[in-house]
Every structure is written in structure tokens, then in C-alpha cells.
Design a protein around this motif. Sequence first.
Motif, short mmCIF file in Angstrom:
data_model
loop_
_atom_site.label_atom_id
_atom_site.label_comp_id
_atom_site.label_asym_id
_atom_site.label_seq_id
_atom_site.Cartn_x
_atom_site.Cartn_y
_atom_site.Cartn_z
N ARG A 136 9.98 6.08 -4.74
CA ARG A 136 10.98 6.97 -5.35
C ARG A 136 12.09 7.28 -4.36
NH1 ARG A 136 8.68 7.92 -10.10
NH2 ARG A 136 6.45 8.36 -10.15
N LEU A 137 11.71 7.52 -3.08
CA LEU A 137 12.73 7.81 -2.07
C LEU A 137 13.59 6.57 -1.82
CD1 LEU A 137 14.12 9.53 0.07
CD2 LEU A 137 12.29 8.93 1.67
N MET A 138 12.96 5.40 -1.83
CA MET A 138 13.71 4.16 -1.64
C MET A 138 14.78 4.02 -2.73
SD MET A 138 12.10 0.34 -1.40
CE MET A 138 10.80 0.71 -0.24
N GLY A 139 14.37 4.30 -3.96
CA GLY A 139 15.32 4.23 -5.08
C GLY A 139 16.47 5.20 -4.89
N TYR A 140 16.12 6.41 -4.48
CA TYR A 140 17.15 7.44 -4.25
C TYR A 140 18.11 7.02 -3.15
CZ TYR A 140 18.94 11.77 -2.13
OH TYR A 140 19.74 12.72 -1.55
N LEU A 141 17.56 6.53 -2.04
CA LEU A 141 18.42 6.12 -0.91
C LEU A 141 19.36 5.00 -1.33
CD1 LEU A 141 15.97 6.15 2.14
CD2 LEU A 141 17.82 7.77 1.67
N LEU A 142 18.84 4.00 -2.04
CA LEU A 142 19.67 2.86 -2.43
C LEU A 142 20.72 3.27 -3.46
CD1 LEU A 142 16.94 0.07 -2.66
CD2 LEU A 142 18.66 0.35 -0.88
N TYR A 143 20.35 4.18 -4.36
CA TYR A 143 21.26 4.54 -5.46
C TYR A 143 22.31 5.56 -5.01
CZ TYR A 143 22.73 5.71 -10.22
OH TYR A 143 23.45 5.91 -11.36
N VAL A 144 21.84 6.56 -4.25
CA VAL A 144 22.72 7.69 -3.91
C VAL A 144 23.30 7.59 -2.50
CG1 VAL A 144 22.82 10.21 -3.67
CG2 VAL A 144 21.41 9.19 -5.47
N LYS A 145 22.49 7.14 -1.54
CA LYS A 145 22.88 7.30 -0.14
C LYS A 145 23.44 6.05 0.53
CE LYS A 145 22.35 10.64 1.83
NZ LYS A 145 21.31 11.34 2.58
N ASN B 212 15.99 15.79 6.80
CA ASN B 212 14.64 16.34 6.70
C ASN B 212 14.44 17.05 5.36
OD1 ASN B 212 13.64 15.38 9.10
ND2 ASN B 212 14.35 17.15 10.28
N GLU B 213 15.52 17.61 4.81
CA GLU B 213 15.45 18.26 3.50
C GLU B 213 15.04 17.22 2.43
OE1 GLU B 213 15.46 21.30 2.58
OE2 GLU B 213 15.33 20.70 0.47
N GLU B 214 15.69 16.05 2.50
CA GLU B 214 15.35 14.98 1.55
C GLU B 214 13.92 14.49 1.77
OE1 GLU B 214 19.83 13.08 1.05
OE2 GLU B 214 18.62 12.61 2.82
N ARG B 215 13.53 14.42 3.02
CA ARG B 215 12.18 13.98 3.36
C ARG B 215 11.15 14.93 2.73
NH1 ARG B 215 10.25 10.95 7.88
NH2 ARG B 215 12.20 11.03 9.02
N ARG B 216 11.43 16.24 2.82
CA ARG B 216 10.52 17.24 2.25
C ARG B 216 10.47 17.11 0.73
NH1 ARG B 216 12.06 20.44 6.59
NH2 ARG B 216 14.02 21.07 5.64
N GLN B 217 11.65 16.94 0.13
CA GLN B 217 11.76 16.83 -1.32
C GLN B 217 10.88 15.70 -1.85
OE1 GLN B 217 16.02 16.76 -2.00
NE2 GLN B 217 15.63 16.22 -4.13
N PHE B 218 10.84 14.59 -1.12
CA PHE B 218 10.09 13.41 -1.56
C PHE B 218 8.69 13.36 -0.93
CE2 PHE B 218 14.32 12.19 -2.76
CZ PHE B 218 14.14 11.45 -3.91
N LYS B 219 8.33 14.39 -0.16
CA LYS B 219 7.01 14.49 0.48
C LYS B 219 6.69 13.22 1.29
CE LYS B 219 5.25 16.89 -3.57
NZ LYS B 219 6.11 16.14 -4.53
N ILE B 220 7.67 12.79 2.09
CA ILE B 220 7.53 11.54 2.83
C ILE B 220 7.09 11.84 4.26
CG2 ILE B 220 9.06 9.89 4.01
CD1 ILE B 220 8.20 8.86 1.35
N ARG B 221 6.08 11.10 4.73
CA ARG B 221 5.64 11.25 6.11
C ARG B 221 6.42 10.32 7.02
NH1 ARG B 221 0.18 11.04 4.30
NH2 ARG B 221 0.21 8.92 5.04
N THR C 15 0.83 -1.20 0.00
CA THR C 15 0.00 0.00 0.00
C THR C 15 0.87 1.26 0.00
OG1 THR C 15 -0.01 -0.13 2.40
CG2 THR C 15 -1.93 -1.03 1.27
N ALA C 16 2.07 1.13 -0.53
CA ALA C 16 3.00 2.26 -0.48
C ALA C 16 2.56 3.38 -1.41
CB ALA C 16 4.39 1.78 -0.88
N SER C 17 2.95 4.60 -1.06
CA SER C 17 2.74 5.72 -1.97
C SER C 17 3.87 5.69 -3.01
CB SER C 17 2.82 7.03 -1.19
OG SER C 17 4.14 7.24 -0.73
#
Length: 345
Positions: A221-230, A246-255, A214-216
Motif C-alpha cells: 500500500r505504501l509502495m502504491g502511495y509513493l509511486l502515485y503521490v510522491k 516519518n509521519e507517512e511511515r506511521r500512517q502505513f505502519k511500516i517498519r 513475503t511483503a506485508s
Amino acid sequence: MERIVNEQEVLRLRELVSEAEHIVVTCHTNPDGDAIGSMTAVIQVMERLGRKAVGIAPDRWPDNLQWLPGMDKLLNYSKQKEEADALLKEADLVFMMDHGSLSRMKDLGDAVGQSPARKVMIDHHLDPDHECCDLVVSEPSLCAACEVLYRLMVDMGWAEGLTFDEATSIYTGMMTDTGGFTFASNRPEVFLIVSRLLETGIDKDRIYRNVFYTASPDRYRLMGYLLYVKMELIRDLNASIMSLTNEERRQFKIRNGETDGYVNLPLQIERMRLSIFLREDTERKGVIRVSLRSVDDFPCNKMSEEFFNGGGHKNASGGTIYGTMDEAIELVHTAIHKYAPLLKG
Ligand SMILES: [Mn+2]
């Protein structure tokens, strides 16, 4: 299955329940599937026994649990404080589910502590606070509070009339606390219980999809970014570090709850033994929250106690670092290198 309460405790709980006119059920902050599942299950069991029961969660629960049976009986203390306080005032029995102390409920813990109601803890965390409760049923060797509850129901004779809805809630807690039965679930009793739950006709495949699929789009998208970049792999020590600002969290609109499970991902890489996920606290500046996961015998809890002001279970624990993200990452490197002998090989 072995009993988890003795005859005296059975009589005590029977008495507490039969005397209770108003039952309140609570859980820990940031409720997960086990917290919410054990709450809704015990509420339904109490109703089946002819008692009145409502649940009060300290704060918001994840949307992917909203479909569970009995959710209409739950209040969110951070949003419905007045209504909840009124219920606590008239409560004569409180079931504390999936947490071992009042402090795990923040503000709600203060309110419960002040209530004259009798208190029963049903939990599986280490070091329960025996002082705060009239009866403590705490079994750290069991996989979920929902398993503790089911075993207690057997001992109490309440499992006899187990319903489809109760089984759905109990299954949800056992499934989520074991990552879909991929960890902490090697004991045969776990599957004996699952088998009994299935006998009520529950659809475990649907429960799995309801909870886990039930993921958004933003979560993926954030998962992909974290695995690829971080993601930083320390290959010679079979360990990995990921971090989220928190900046990355905002960018990806993650709760808040949407980052759950990210920490498990690096463990799917061959030979990985330890995964550490760092994220800036969304409310307190200069606070970094740490999640640790390991496989086999690597003691996450020891590492967290020694370096991250935390603790927990051997394969799953958490902690807190006070400082910047860069300082936190440096500290994690130090910790990983200190534990190199246990990680190598
Ligand atoms: Mn739990």
C-alpha cells in the motif's frame, strides 16, 4: 576461477581456524541477505570442520531471512548484549562478514575491537580497513560477501564438501546483493558458482520466494502511495525523486527494513538512469537518509560524495542530508541538474 588468496594466506587462515576453540562471526548493522547469508554459511562451514561457531549481528535482521539454515546460531547484539559480550570474551577468532571496518557494527564494533581474538575480514566493500584485522579477504569486484566466501572456500579446499544448507545461505547472499541477478552479476564466475551451488540440490525458486515474496500488505500500500503521490519524474534528465516522512511511515505502519527496494522501482520506467529515495531517519531529527541507484555508467557514488556526505558503489550508494525534507529535496534537484550532462540522452 582465479585464486583470491595466495598460498601464504591459505596457510595463515588454516592455522587460525585450527587453533580456534571459540569462533564468533559478525556482520554490519541493518543486516541484509548477504550479511546474514554469509554469517550462517561460514558458521556451518566451521562446524563441518569441527569448530564451534556462533554469530552476533549488531541489530535486528529482516523477518524474511528467519527461515535460513543456521539462524538458531545467531544473536542480536542490541537485544542480547550480555550473552554476546560473554561469547566475545572467550572468542579467539572473529570472522567479520560483509563489512570493511569495525565502525560498520556500531556498539558491537567497539566490543569486537577490544577483544584480543584474531580477526578475519571477508568482504566486498570499497576501502577495507586493513588495520583492524589479521587477515583481510576483500574483493570489491565480486558481487557479494557470499561470493568472496565461496571463492575463499575453493582456495582453502573447503568447497569440496559443500552442503545443501551452506549452499542455500551462499545463494541467498549472492541473489539478494544482485537483486536476483539483475545487476553486478555479469561475470561468468557468478553463474559458475551458482551452478555448483545448484549441484547440492538447493531450490533457487523457493529461496527467491522465501526472500522476495513475503511483503506485508502495508508495504505494497505504501509502495502504491509513493509511486502515485510522491514520485517526481524529471523526464528530460531521466531521473526521479521519491521521499518518505516519518509521519507517512506511521500512517502505513511500516517498519525500517520494509522500505528496502523502493529506490529501484523508478528505474523500471523507460529511459530512467537515476533514482533517488529520501527518508527521514527514524531516530535522529533533522537527518534525511539518501539512497541512490543508477544504471550503466552513471556514478551515484560521486554524486553522493559531492552532495550527500556519502559514497558507495557506482550504481548503488547512500548518503545523509542534515536538514528538513524540503531542504533535502531542493539539494537533490541541485545535484541532479549539476549532473545533467551525464543524465541526458
Ligand atoms: Mn554484501
